[in-house]
Design a protein around this motif. Structure first.
Motif, PDB file in Angstrom:
ATOM      1  N   ILE A 250     -10.790  32.202 -10.710  1.00 41.96           N
ATOM      2  CA  ILE A 250     -11.149  33.471 -10.007  1.00 41.96           C
ATOM      3  C   ILE A 250     -10.387  34.889 -10.124  1.00 41.96           C
ATOM      4  O   ILE A 250      -9.501  34.090  -9.314  1.00 41.96           O
ATOM      5  N   VAL A 251     -10.911  35.582 -11.024  1.00 45.31           N
ATOM      6  CA  VAL A 251     -10.019  36.445 -11.129  1.00 45.31           C
ATOM      7  C   VAL A 251     -10.911  37.641 -10.507  1.00 45.31           C
ATOM      8  O   VAL A 251     -11.591  37.908 -10.011  1.00 45.31           O
ATOM      9  N   PRO A 252      -9.988  38.746 -10.373  1.00 43.14           N
ATOM     10  CA  PRO A 252     -10.439  40.410 -10.272  1.00 43.14           C
ATOM     11  C   PRO A 252     -12.382  40.287 -10.798  1.00 43.14           C
ATOM     12  O   PRO A 252     -12.628  40.996 -10.302  1.00 43.14           O
ATOM     13  N   LYS A 253     -12.016  40.523 -11.574  1.00 37.11           N
ATOM     14  CA  LYS A 253     -13.226  40.878 -12.725  1.00 37.11           C
ATOM     15  C   LYS A 253     -14.267  39.462 -12.715  1.00 37.11           C
ATOM     16  O   LYS A 253     -15.224  39.602 -12.447  1.00 37.11           O
ATOM     17  N   SER A 254     -14.109  38.847 -11.661  1.00 41.66           N
ATOM     18  CA  SER A 254     -14.880  37.774 -11.095  1.00 41.66           C
ATOM     19  C   SER A 254     -16.257  38.270  -9.976  1.00 41.66           C
ATOM     20  O   SER A 254     -16.861  36.929  -9.785  1.00 41.66           O
ATOM     21  N   ILE A 255     -16.081  38.895  -9.472  1.00 42.47           N
ATOM     22  CA  ILE A 255     -16.805  39.748  -8.471  1.00 42.47           C
ATOM     23  C   ILE A 255     -17.738  40.290  -9.360  1.00 42.47           C
ATOM     24  O   ILE A 255     -18.736  40.136  -8.577  1.00 42.47           O
ATOM     25  N   MET A 256     -18.175  40.249 -10.345  1.00 39.91           N
ATOM     26  CA  MET A 256     -19.427  40.462 -10.808  1.00 39.91           C
ATOM     27  C   MET A 256     -20.206  39.669 -12.022  1.00 39.91           C
ATOM     28  O   MET A 256     -21.267  40.007 -11.798  1.00 39.91           O
ATOM     29  N   ASN A 257     -20.141  38.337 -11.595  1.00 36.55           N
ATOM     30  CA  ASN A 257     -20.637  37.025 -11.363  1.00 36.55           C
ATOM     31  C   ASN A 257     -21.108  36.746 -10.402  1.00 36.55           C
ATOM     32  O   ASN A 257     -20.882  36.313  -9.406  1.00 36.55           O
ATOM     33  N   ARG A 258     -22.107  37.750  -9.834  1.00 35.53           N
ATOM     34  CA  ARG A 258     -23.160  36.848  -9.090  1.00 35.53           C
ATOM     35  C   ARG A 258     -23.580  35.225  -8.326  1.00 35.53           C
ATOM     36  O   ARG A 258     -23.107  34.868  -7.399  1.00 35.53           O
ATOM     37  N   VAL A 261     -20.006  34.234  -6.861  1.00 38.15           N
ATOM     38  CA  VAL A 261     -19.452  35.043  -5.530  1.00 38.15           C
ATOM     39  C   VAL A 261     -20.383  34.245  -4.848  1.00 38.15           C
ATOM     40  O   VAL A 261     -19.899  33.704  -3.829  1.00 38.15           O
ATOM     41  N   GLU A 262     -21.161  34.153  -4.649  1.00 36.95           N
ATOM     42  CA  GLU A 262     -22.206  33.287  -4.079  1.00 36.95           C
ATOM     43  C   GLU A 262     -21.871  31.879  -3.898  1.00 36.95           C
ATOM     44  O   GLU A 262     -22.021  30.911  -2.724  1.00 36.95           O
ATOM     45  N   GLY A 263     -21.426  31.203  -4.893  1.00 35.95           N
ATOM     46  CA  GLY A 263     -20.807  29.858  -5.304  1.00 35.95           C
ATOM     47  C   GLY A 263     -19.706  29.793  -4.117  1.00 35.95           C
ATOM     48  O   GLY A 263     -19.365  28.953  -3.775  1.00 35.95           O
ATOM     49  N   TYR A 264     -19.083  30.798  -4.113  1.00 32.42           N
ATOM     50  CA  TYR A 264     -17.516  30.885  -3.352  1.00 32.42           C
ATOM     51  C   TYR A 264     -16.982  31.787  -2.413  1.00 32.42           C
ATOM     52  O   TYR A 264     -16.096  31.634  -1.715  1.00 32.42           O
ATOM     53  N   ILE A 274     -18.404  41.113  -0.840  1.00 34.12           N
ATOM     54  CA  ILE A 274     -19.363  41.603  -1.957  1.00 34.12           C
ATOM     55  C   ILE A 274     -20.589  41.141  -2.498  1.00 34.12           C
ATOM     56  O   ILE A 274     -21.831  41.369  -2.459  1.00 34.12           O
ATOM     57  N   GLU A 275     -20.645  39.285  -1.795  1.00 31.42           N
ATOM     58  CA  GLU A 275     -21.585  39.037  -1.605  1.00 31.42           C
ATOM     59  C   GLU A 275     -22.741  40.003  -0.654  1.00 31.42           C
ATOM     60  O   GLU A 275     -24.096  40.284  -0.991  1.00 31.42           O
ATOM     61  N   PHE A 276     -22.262  40.443   0.858  1.00 28.19           N
ATOM     62  CA  PHE A 276     -22.947  41.289   1.329  1.00 28.19           C
ATOM     63  C   PHE A 276     -23.617  42.764   0.808  1.00 28.19           C
ATOM     64  O   PHE A 276     -24.551  43.039   1.467  1.00 28.19           O
ATOM     65  N   ILE A 277     -22.314  43.195   0.379  1.00 22.65           N
ATOM     66  CA  ILE A 277     -22.970  44.685  -0.737  1.00 22.65           C
ATOM     67  C   ILE A 277     -23.959  44.167  -1.561  1.00 22.65           C
ATOM     68  O   ILE A 277     -24.716  44.996  -1.037  1.00 22.65           O
ATOM     69  N   ASN A 278     -23.916  43.226  -1.858  1.00 22.85           N
ATOM     70  CA  ASN A 278     -24.987  42.674  -3.229  1.00 22.85           C
ATOM     71  C   ASN A 278     -26.349  42.680  -2.643  1.00 22.85           C
ATOM     72  O   ASN A 278     -27.479  42.807  -2.805  1.00 22.85           O
ATOM     73  N   GLN A 279     -26.211  42.241  -0.779  1.00 23.96           N
ATOM     74  CA  GLN A 279     -27.652  42.579  -0.828  1.00 23.96           C
ATOM     75  C   GLN A 279     -28.742  43.155   0.674  1.00 23.96           C
ATOM     76  O   GLN A 279     -29.143  43.537   0.475  1.00 23.96           O
ATOM     77  N   VAL A 280     -27.153  44.259   0.891  1.00 24.19           N
ATOM     78  CA  VAL A 280     -27.635  45.249   1.440  1.00 24.19           C
ATOM     79  C   VAL A 280     -27.882  46.113   0.701  1.00 24.19           C
ATOM     80  O   VAL A 280     -28.510  47.507   1.468  1.00 24.19           O
ATOM     81  N   LYS A 281     -27.486  45.821  -0.459  1.00 19.99           N
ATOM     82  CA  LYS A 281     -27.387  47.869  -1.486  1.00 19.99           C
ATOM     83  C   LYS A 281     -28.055  47.600  -3.083  1.00 19.99           C
ATOM     84  O   LYS A 281     -28.213  46.642  -3.101  1.00 19.99           O
ATOM     85  N   ASN A 282     -28.507  48.716  -2.663  1.00 22.78           N
ATOM     86  CA  ASN A 282     -29.616  48.454  -4.635  1.00 22.78           C
ATOM     87  C   ASN A 282     -29.128  48.869  -5.266  1.00 22.78           C
ATOM     88  O   ASN A 282     -27.663  49.952  -5.156  1.00 22.78           O
ATOM     89  N   GLY A 283     -29.151  48.873  -6.446  1.00 22.69           N
ATOM     90  CA  GLY A 283     -28.729  49.065  -7.675  1.00 22.69           C
ATOM     91  C   GLY A 283     -27.346  48.977  -8.377  1.00 22.69           C
ATOM     92  O   GLY A 283     -27.390  47.919  -8.311  1.00 22.69           O
ATOM     93  N   SER A 284     -27.197  49.432  -9.557  1.00 25.74           N
ATOM     94  CA  SER A 284     -26.100  48.668 -10.188  1.00 25.74           C
ATOM     95  C   SER A 284     -24.732  48.777  -9.153  1.00 25.74           C
ATOM     96  O   SER A 284     -24.625  49.784  -8.557  1.00 25.74           O
ATOM     97  N   PHE A 285     -23.613  47.729  -9.214  1.00 25.96           N
ATOM     98  CA  PHE A 285     -22.294  47.367  -8.375  1.00 25.96           C
ATOM     99  C   PHE A 285     -21.604  48.877  -9.204  1.00 25.96           C
ATOM    100  O   PHE A 285     -20.951  49.509  -8.115  1.00 25.96           O
ATOM    101  N   PHE A 286     -21.301  48.871  -9.950  1.00 28.19           N
ATOM    102  CA  PHE A 286     -20.583  50.209 -10.029  1.00 28.19           C
ATOM    103  C   PHE A 286     -21.140  52.060 -10.363  1.00 28.19           C
ATOM    104  O   PHE A 286     -20.707  52.460  -9.973  1.00 28.19           O
TER     105      PHE A 286
END
Length: 413
Positions: A250-258, A261-264, A274-286
Motif C-alpha cells: 500500500i502506497v499513498p497512491k493506493s487511496i485511489m484504488n477502491r 481501500v475497502e479491502g484494508y 478514505i472509505e468513509f469519504i467515498n461513502q458520504v460524498k458524491n463526485g470525483s475524489f480529486f
C-alpha cells in the motif's frame, strides 16, 4: 514554488485583532493554572506565546508518542488493554447509547439536525458520572475524585461538537485527545497504553463521531476541516499514515484504488477515512478532496506522516480560531503577558472552529519552504477557507447525499 504558503509555520496576524501599542502601560501577567480549566488566548500575540511554551511542546510530544506507538502496526495486532482504557471504552459505549435514545427530528432543512442540541445537553448533564467510570473513588494524581473531575470535564463536554452551530471540527477532536492527555497527567493512563489509546479508544471515538455526523447531519466547522483533509477530522490521517510506513504493497497512491481501500480499511485508519469519504460524498475524489488527492502523490508514507505532524503544529495548535476556544488549567497550564488594553477584553463568545478571514492554497510546504506534496493540482489550489464561514453555515455533504439517495430511513419533513 507556485501555490506554497510563504509563512505557514508562524501565526498570521488577525485583521480583527486589537492594535497593540507601546504606550498603554506595562504588560500584565495572565495565567490559567487553577484546577478548573478556562479559555485564555485572545490575540495573535498571545497565541505566539503559547507556541513557545512548555505546554505546547508537551502536547506535541504526547501526540508524537501516540504516533510512534502505532507505526507499522495494524489495528488487529495485539496490544494490552488496561483498566483505564477499559473505563474510557465504557464511557464511549454509554455515549453511543445516547444517540439511540435521542433520534433526529423531522425538519425542513439539510443543515444540522436540532436533536443534536439535546444530545449535547445530555453529555453536559452526565459528564461527571461518565468521568467517574475512569476516576477511582479515592481520586487520582493527588486529587480527590471531585477535583480530578473538575480538571477534565470541560474537555469531554467539548469533544463532540458545538450545539449552537450544530457543527464539528478539528477543535472538538483536539478536546477529545486533550481529555485523554489529562487522564494521563492524572496517572490513570500509562505509556504502555498508547497503542490502545489510538487503536482502541481513538478509533472508537472516530466511529462514534461518524455515527453522530450521519445521524444529526453535523455541519463541518469551517469550509473544509483542517486545510481540506476532510470535513471533520485530522488526527486519524496522522496516526493512519504512521501505520502505513514501509508497507510492502500500500502506497499513498493506493487511496485511489477502491478495492484496496475497502479491502484494508478495517486495519488501517487512513484507509477507513478514505472509505468513509467515498461513502458520504458524491463526485470525483480529486474534486471533493483535492488535498488528499495531492497527498496521494507523495513518495512515501513516512513523508506523509512527517508532514502531518508539521500540519498539526501549524494548522491546529497554531490557529487562533481554534486556540482561542481551548481550555487551560492546572493540568494544561499557560501563563501569558497581556497588553493592558486587552485585560478587560473577552472575545471567546463565538465558538467557531475555523478561520473566518484566512485563505490557504497550494500544496503543503516544509519548514524550508519547499513544496511538500509537489506542485499541487488546480483543485488543491482552490481556497480552503472562505471569509464568510463564521456567519455562513456550511451544509453537510452527508445530508446532501442522504437527500439524493433513495430509501432514506427517516423523513425529511
Amino acid at each position: 514554488m507556485t501555490g506554497v504558503h510563504p509563512n505557514l509555520f508562524a501565526p498570521k496576524p488577525n485583521k480583527k485583532a486589537h492594535n497593540h501599542g507601546t504606550n498603554g502601560g506595562k504588560p500584565v501577567e495572565v495565567k490559567a493554572d487553577s484546577l478548573e480549566p478556562t479559555k485564555i488566548i485572545l490575540t495573535p500575540e498571545e497565541l505566539t506565546q503559547f507556541l513557545s511554551s512548555a505546554t505546547f511542546e508537551s502536547i506535541v510530544n504526547w501526540i508524537t508518542q501516540l504516533n510512534e506507538s502505532v507505526k507499522m502496526k495494524k489495528k488487529s495486532d495485539p496490544y494490552p488493554v488496561s483498566a483505564g482504557v477499559q473505563g474510557i471504552l465504557q464511557v464511549l459505549d454509554e455515549i453511543e447509547e445516547y444517540i439511540k435514545q435521542i433520534p433526529p427530528l423531522a425538519q425542513r432543512s439539510r443543515f444540522g439536525n436540532k436533536a443534536f442540541v439535546t444530545f449535547c445537553d445530555k453529555i453536559t448533564e452526565t459528564a461527571s458520572s461518565l468521568n467517574n467510570k475512569i476516576i477511582p473513588e479515592e481520586g487520582a494524581g493527588g486529587k480527590s475524585r471531585e477535583e480530578a473531575n473538575k480538571g477534565i470535564e470541560a474537555y469531554l463536554i467539548n469533544s463532540f461538537g458545538d450545539k449552537q452551530r450544530i457543527d464539528y471540527g478539528s477543535g472538538h477532536e483536539l478536546n477529545f485527545v486533550m481529555w485523554l492527555y489529562c487522564l494521563s497527567k492524572l496517572g490513570l493512563l500509562k505509556e504502555e497504553d498508547h497503542t490502545a489509546l489510538v487503536f482502541g479508544v481513538f478509533d472508537k471515538y472516530l466511529e462514534l463521531m461518524r455515527h453522530l455526523q450521519v445521524t444529526y447531519w453535523l455541519e463541518p466547522a469551517g469550509s473544509h476541516g483542517v486545510w481540506g483533509l476532510d470535513d471533520y477530522q485530522f488526527l486519524p490521517f496522522l496516526f493512519g499514515s504512521a501505520q502505513l510506513i514501509d508497507h510492502k504493497h500500500i502506497v499513498p497512491k493506493s487511496i485511489m484504488n477502491r478495492d484496496v481501500v475497502e479491502g484494508y480499511a478495517k486495519d488501517y485508519m487512513y484507509l477507513r477515512c478514505i472509505e468513509f469519504i467515498n461513502q458520504v460524498k458524491n463526485g470525483s475524489f480529486f474534486e471533493h478532496s483535492p488535498l488528499l488527492y495531492d497527498i496521494s502523490g507523495a513518495k512515501s508514507w513516512a513523508k506523509v506522516n512527517e508532514g502531518m505532524i508539521k500540519m498539526f503544529r501549524a494548522e491546529v495548535l497554531g490557529k487562533l480560531p481554534i486556540m482561542k476556544h481551548f481550555f487551560f488549567g492546572e493540568l494544561v497550564p499557560l501563563r501569558l503577558m497581556r497588553e493592558p488594553e486587552d485585560v478587560d477584553c473577552d472575545d471567546h463568545s463565538h465558538s467557531c472552529d475555523h478561520s473566518g478571514d484566512e485563505i490557504h492554497s497550494g500544496p503543503m510546504p516544509t519548514e524550508e519552504g519547499e513544496a511538500f506534496y509537489g506542485e499541487g493540482t488546480e483543485q488543491s489550489k482552490a481556497k480552503y477557507r472562505v471569509a464568510s464561514c463564521c456567519v455562513q453555515h456550511i451544509p453537510s455533504s452527508i445530508a446532501a447525499k442522504a437527500i439524493e439517495s433513495e430509501g432514506q430511513n427517516r423523513p425529511l419533513f
